[in-house]
Design a protein around this motif. Structure first.
Motif, PDB file in Angstrom:
ATOM      1  N   THR A  43      68.411  62.693  63.184  1.00 39.77           N
ATOM      2  CA  THR A  43      68.481  63.907  63.988  1.00 39.77           C
ATOM      3  C   THR A  43      69.276  64.988  63.271  1.00 39.77           C
ATOM      4  N   VAL A  50      70.747  69.228  70.024  1.00 37.69           N
ATOM      5  CA  VAL A  50      69.850  68.601  69.056  1.00 37.69           C
ATOM      6  C   VAL A  50      68.843  69.646  68.582  1.00 37.69           C
ATOM      7  N   VAL A  53      64.369  66.171  65.529  1.00 39.53           N
ATOM      8  CA  VAL A  53      64.398  64.711  65.471  1.00 39.53           C
ATOM      9  C   VAL A  53      63.243  64.234  64.601  1.00 39.53           C
TER      10      VAL A  53
END
Length: 261
Positions: A43, A50, A53
């Motif tokens: 990630t 985030v 990914v």
């Protein structure tokens, strides 16, 4: 000096160094275990969320698992972000045969709100991995997602045991107290209360707790005692990082060296 217990982390990376494999390995080491890994996802993330990914192909995840378990005496396994239904299924099939504690932290949604597992992955958890897990460590949001329903935490913990595993439902509390619920199939849930730590430096808390729990179970400590010890350890990490100023979002829980809790 005898060899340390070997604990396997099956999880994703965190480029910010707070959660995932980073949290697992530092926790294992601090508690005296030798950590080994199978990386399931890479990630790009920081304290604010985030960004991206990349799921590791299932064949590569399997190759990592086999390299570890065919060479080292794994005493416990802890899973974090698994990413895809295919990886969830292969982890269930390959690791349930080891006959060691299997701690499943059902990482499905990041603290920032980023979705880390789709509906198919959720189904694989419920149908394949939870029935063979020794214990799962969801927070309240993850418990609701797995059950498809909500309710008081003690009842959600009990409901999750009907899927097969013991449950440590972590989280919330009032007036400075945090209460975790430990439920074992066929038994009444037990409340484990401890002082809450007020801090915004809590990224990686769930990973740290489940990693600590895995180490204690690797040492044959009974579940309720292991859960208490894991909670005390995690609270100590949160107190250590309380005054830190790292990043622009929710800062990392401490994984620096200090006395054990």
């Amino acid at each position: 000096m005898s060899s340390p217990a070997v604990v396997l982390a099956v999880a994703g990376t965190d480029s910010g160094g707070a959660a995932g494999i980073a949290a697992d390995l530092t926790t294992f080491g601090d508690l005296g275990a030798h950590g080994v890994v199978a990386v399931t996802a890479v990630t790009a993330q920081d304290t604010t969320g985030v960004r991206s990914v990349h799921a590791v192909p299932a064949a590569i995840v399997l190759a990592q698992l086999e390299a570890v378990v065919e060479d080292l005496p794994v005493a416990a396994v802890k899973t974090g972000m698994l990413g895809t239904a295919e990886v969830v299924a292969l982890v269930a099939d390959r690791l349930s045969a080891l006959g060691v504690p299997l701690v499943v932290d059902p990482v499905l949604v990041a603290t920032s709100g980023a979705v880390l597992g789709d509906a198919e992955t959720m189904h694989a958890y419920v149908e394949r991995l939870l029935p063979v897990a020794s214990v799962i460590t969801p927070n309240a949001d993850e418990a609701r997602a797995l059950l498809g329903a909500t309710g008081p935490p003690d009842r959600m913990a009990t409901a999750l045991t009907r899927l097969g595993p013991a449950v440590v439902l972590t989280g919330g509390g009032l007036a400075g107290t945090c209460t975790d619920w430990v439920a074992v199939p066929g038994e009444a849930p037990v409340a484990l209360s401890h002082p809450a730590v007020e801090t915004t430096n809590d990224h990686g808390t769930g990973c740290t707790f489940s990693a600590a729990l895995a180490v204690h179970l690797a040492h044959d400590i009974p579940l309720i005692t292991a859960a208490r010890k894991a909670a005390a350890y995690t609270a100590g990490r949160l107190r250590l990082s309380q005054p830190w100023s790292l990043g622009r979002g929710r800062g990392p829980i401490a994984h620096t060296r200090s006395s054990k809790s």
